[in-house]
Design an enzyme around this catalytic site. Structure first.
Site, PDB file in Angstrom:
ATOM      1  N   CYS A   1     -20.841 -23.375  22.578  1.00  0.00           N
ATOM      2  CA  CYS A   1     -20.997 -23.827  21.184  1.00  0.00           C
ATOM      3  C   CYS A   1     -20.891 -22.628  20.240  1.00  0.00           C
ATOM      4  O   CYS A   1     -20.308 -22.741  19.158  1.00  0.00           O
ATOM      5  CB  CYS A   1     -22.315 -24.562  20.994  1.00  0.00           C
ATOM      6  SG  CYS A   1     -22.276 -26.261  21.632  1.00  0.00           S
TER       7      CYS A   1
ATOM      8  N   HIS B   1     -20.699 -31.029  22.345  1.00  0.00           N
ATOM      9  CA  HIS B   1     -21.542 -30.487  23.424  1.00  0.00           C
ATOM     10  C   HIS B   1     -21.895 -31.597  24.407  1.00  0.00           C
ATOM     11  O   HIS B   1     -22.787 -32.408  24.164  1.00  0.00           O
ATOM     12  CB  HIS B   1     -22.810 -29.848  22.865  1.00  0.00           C
ATOM     13  CG  HIS B   1     -23.675 -29.257  23.944  1.00  0.00           C
ATOM     14  ND1 HIS B   1     -23.515 -27.972  24.412  1.00  0.00           N
ATOM     15  CD2 HIS B   1     -24.664 -29.805  24.688  1.00  0.00           C
ATOM     16  CE1 HIS B   1     -24.391 -27.751  25.385  1.00  0.00           C
ATOM     17  NE2 HIS B   1     -25.106 -28.852  25.565  1.00  0.00           N
TER      18      HIS B   1
ATOM     19  N   ASN C   1     -16.488 -27.587  37.344  1.00  0.00           N
ATOM     20  CA  ASN C   1     -17.710 -27.548  38.136  1.00  0.00           C
ATOM     21  C   ASN C   1     -18.736 -28.498  37.529  1.00  0.00           C
ATOM     22  O   ASN C   1     -18.771 -28.700  36.310  1.00  0.00           O
ATOM     23  CB  ASN C   1     -18.283 -26.120  38.147  1.00  0.00           C
ATOM     24  CG  ASN C   1     -17.422 -25.178  38.971  1.00  0.00           C
ATOM     25  OD1 ASN C   1     -16.949 -25.546  40.050  1.00  0.00           O
ATOM     26  ND2 ASN C   1     -17.202 -23.972  38.470  1.00  0.00           N
TER      27      ASN C   1
ATOM     28  N   GLY D   1     -22.044 -24.471  41.382  1.00  0.00           N
ATOM     29  CA  GLY D   1     -22.270 -23.178  40.739  1.00  0.00           C
ATOM     30  C   GLY D   1     -22.015 -23.201  39.243  1.00  0.00           C
ATOM     31  O   GLY D   1     -21.797 -22.141  38.637  1.00  0.00           O
TER      32      GLY D   1
ATOM     33  N   HIS E   1     -16.457 -27.945  30.823  1.00  0.00           N
ATOM     34  CA  HIS E   1     -15.245 -27.152  30.577  1.00  0.00           C
ATOM     35  C   HIS E   1     -14.302 -27.288  31.760  1.00  0.00           C
ATOM     36  O   HIS E   1     -14.722 -27.589  32.878  1.00  0.00           O
ATOM     37  CB  HIS E   1     -15.580 -25.686  30.324  1.00  0.00           C
ATOM     38  CG  HIS E   1     -16.474 -25.071  31.362  1.00  0.00           C
ATOM     39  ND1 HIS E   1     -17.844 -25.270  31.366  1.00  0.00           N
ATOM     40  CD2 HIS E   1     -16.197 -24.301  32.429  1.00  0.00           C
ATOM     41  CE1 HIS E   1     -18.371 -24.629  32.386  1.00  0.00           C
ATOM     42  NE2 HIS E   1     -17.391 -24.047  33.071  1.00  0.00           N
TER      43      HIS E   1
HETATM   44  P1  AMP Z   1     -18.768 -22.317  35.370  1.00  0.00           P
HETATM   45  O1  AMP Z   1     -19.297 -21.492  36.512  1.00  0.00           O
HETATM   46  O2  AMP Z   1     -17.836 -23.394  35.783  1.00  0.00           O
HETATM   47  O3  AMP Z   1     -19.893 -22.792  34.469  1.00  0.00           O
HETATM   48  O4  AMP Z   1     -17.868 -21.323  34.520  1.00  0.00           O
HETATM   49  C1  AMP Z   1     -18.310 -20.598  33.412  1.00  0.00           C
HETATM   50  C2  AMP Z   1     -17.219 -19.612  33.063  1.00  0.00           C
HETATM   51  O5  AMP Z   1     -17.447 -19.142  31.752  1.00  0.00           O
HETATM   52  C3  AMP Z   1     -17.158 -18.396  33.986  1.00  0.00           C
HETATM   53  O6  AMP Z   1     -15.868 -18.327  34.592  1.00  0.00           O
HETATM   54  C4  AMP Z   1     -17.404 -17.227  33.041  1.00  0.00           C
HETATM   55  O7  AMP Z   1     -16.640 -16.089  33.357  1.00  0.00           O
HETATM   56  C5  AMP Z   1     -17.014 -17.814  31.695  1.00  0.00           C
HETATM   57  N1  AMP Z   1     -17.656 -17.209  30.532  1.00  0.00           N
HETATM   58  C6  AMP Z   1     -18.975 -16.976  30.335  1.00  0.00           C
HETATM   59  N2  AMP Z   1     -19.184 -16.422  29.127  1.00  0.00           N
HETATM   60  C7  AMP Z   1     -17.965 -16.323  28.529  1.00  0.00           C
HETATM   61  C8  AMP Z   1     -17.505 -15.821  27.263  1.00  0.00           C
HETATM   62  N3  AMP Z   1     -18.368 -15.330  26.356  1.00  0.00           N
HETATM   63  N4  AMP Z   1     -16.188 -15.858  27.000  1.00  0.00           N
HETATM   64  C9  AMP Z   1     -15.314 -16.352  27.919  1.00  0.00           C
HETATM   65  N5  AMP Z   1     -15.676 -16.847  29.106  1.00  0.00           N
HETATM   66  C10 AMP Z   1     -16.987 -16.818  29.425  1.00  0.00           C
HETATM   67 ZN    ZN Z   2     -22.406 -26.313  23.934  1.00  0.00          ZN
END
Ligand code: AMP
Ligand code: ZN
Length: 115
Positions: free
Chosen positions: A7, A46, A87, A93, A100
């Site tokens: 967000c 969200h 995921n 995980g 997303h």
């Molecule tokens: P998940 O494990 O499916 O929740 O994936 C979360 C993803 O968000 C991971 O691949 C992180 O590397 C990515 N992530 C976390 N913070 C950021 C950020 N500030 N900008 C870009 N990607 C992010």
């Molecule tokens: Zn959010």
């Protein structure tokens, strides 16, 4: 003010490398890429997880797939192919509790989706 990191990206409170944006969706490069192309496609609404998608959200989810199609052509990896992963919850995980879609490509990905 939301504590959700995605967000905050949507609200431009923290920076990201945006590759696509419209009124419903934002897409940006993953900060810790698992492949040469690693884009996260995120609805601006969200929604915590796939399990929280309501009937009224279904248009957003189908829009996301159209956006992925558009990005694949725009970023020139459509021909080579790619993988889309969402995921959901503990065993997957999932770290960020805002739904997303990981779009992965730019190399021959492993045969196993699960290690
Ligand atoms: P998940 O494990 O499916 O929740 O994936 C979360 C993803 O968000 C991971 O691949 C992180 O590397 C990515 N992530 C976390 N913070 C950021 C950020 N500030 N900008 C870009 N990607 C992010
Ligand atoms: Zn959010």
């Amino acid at each position: 003010m939301s504590d959700c990191i995605f967000c905050k990206i949507i609200n431009k409170e923290i920076p990201s490398k945006i590759v696509y944006e419209d009124e419903k969706v934002i897409a940006f490069n993953d900060v810790n890429p698992a492949a040469p192309i690693h884009i996260l496609v995120v609805p601006k609404k969200h929604i915590e997880t796939l399990l929280d998608v309501s009937d009224e959200d279904s248009a957003i989810i189908s829009h996301i797939y159209k956006v992925i199609n558009k990005i694949a052509k725009q970023e020139d990896f459509a021909k080579n192919g790619f993988r889309v992963i969402t995921n959901c919850g503990r065993d997957s995980g999932q770290e960020v509790m805002h739904i997303h879609f990981h779009v992965l490509g730019g190399k021959k990905l492993g045969d196993k989706i699960v290690e």
